[in-house]
Design an enzyme around this catalytic site. Structure first.
Site, short mmCIF file in Angstrom:
data_model
loop_
_atom_site.label_atom_id
_atom_site.label_comp_id
_atom_site.label_asym_id
_atom_site.label_seq_id
_atom_site.Cartn_x
_atom_site.Cartn_y
_atom_site.Cartn_z
N ARG A 40 0.85 -1.19 0.00
CA ARG A 40 0.00 0.00 0.00
C ARG A 40 0.88 1.24 0.00
O ARG A 40 1.01 1.91 -1.00
CB ARG A 40 -0.94 -0.02 1.20
CG ARG A 40 -1.91 1.15 1.20
CD ARG A 40 -3.02 0.94 2.18
NE ARG A 40 -4.04 0.05 1.67
CZ ARG A 40 -5.10 -0.31 2.36
NH1 ARG A 40 -5.28 0.11 3.58
NH2 ARG A 40 -6.00 -1.11 1.83
N SER A 109 -12.57 -4.21 -1.48
CA SER A 109 -12.99 -3.77 -0.15
C SER A 109 -14.50 -3.68 -0.07
O SER A 109 -15.16 -3.27 -1.03
CB SER A 109 -12.39 -2.40 0.19
OG SER A 109 -10.99 -2.46 0.27
N LYS A 138 -5.28 6.35 8.42
CA LYS A 138 -5.77 6.92 7.18
C LYS A 138 -5.54 5.96 6.01
O LYS A 138 -6.02 6.19 4.92
CB LYS A 138 -5.05 8.25 6.90
CG LYS A 138 -5.39 9.33 7.90
CD LYS A 138 -4.67 10.62 7.59
CE LYS A 138 -5.01 11.71 8.60
NZ LYS A 138 -4.30 12.97 8.34
#
Length: 210
Positions: A40, A109, A138
């Site tokens: 990520r 997701s 975040k």
């Protein structure tokens, strides 16, 4: 690869790695027995993420562990990742399949039953469901108060694809997520920010495989 055997899933976050590089954290997590790694590192530049991805590809390939990329289908292709994980606002599953090939793993997701059913119908291989317990990260989308294990159970009952719980999960609270129907659990800060990421990964794995 058998996604139904994924118990522990690491999501990388360079900003939460206690000054360590993402490859260092991933190497430790692999030592601890992690089943899958998602690159990520949203706070880094495209070039940095690409270079990190190449190193992670080497590490995960050597360990025989799948490597996925968050959001970026182009980056997944560039580093020869095993697949991609898409959010609700990202490109469709079909586009990922077209660009990465039919054998690529495509995760999506979801935080509601409706989103889960839609993603499964679109051909998602697995669902990342959360935030289970809420999160201040975040890097993880979802309800900061957490959707709870009841939602995990409802989604697991509604779809035939594997469910990976994410959000506020650590070795101390992971078991109920799997007991509710999730195949496995994803961790971010619980591993990346741990004093000993290898030990944290091993403890997480033990908590969901007893």
């Amino acid at each position: 690869m058998n996604i139904n055997e994924w118990r522990t899933y690491l999501v990388t976050a360079a900003s939460r790695s206690a000054g360590r590089s993402t490859p260092e954290v991933v190497a430790a997590a692999l030592e601890g027995g992690v089943d899958v790694v998602q690159l990520r590192d949203k706070a880094t530049t495209d070039r940095e993420r690409y270079e990190t991805g190449l190193r992670l590809r080497e590490l995960t390939a050597e360990a025989g562990v799948p490597l996925l990329v968050n959001d970026r289908i182009d980056l997944a292709a560039a580093i020869d990742a095993d697949g991609v994980h898409l959010g609700q606002s990202d490109l469709p599953v079909a586009v990922a399949r077209e660009r990465l090939g039919e054998d690529a793993v495509v995760g999506v997701s979801a935080s509601t039953v409706e989103q889960a059913e839609t993603a499964a119908a679109a051909g998602a291989d697995y669902l990342g469901v959360g935030a289970v317990y809420g999160t201040d990260s975040k890097d993880v989308s979802g309800d900061r108060d957490g959707i709870g294990t009841e939602r995990i159970a409802a989604i697991a009952d509604a779809v035939a694809v594997p469910v990976i719980g994410i959000g506020g999960i650590d070795a101390g609270n992971a078991a109920p997520v799997v007991e509710a129907g999730a195949t496995g659990v994803a961790a971010l800060s619980a591993v990346t920010a741990a004093e000993d990421p290898a030990a944290a990964t091993a403890a997480l794995r033990e908590s969901v495989t007893e």
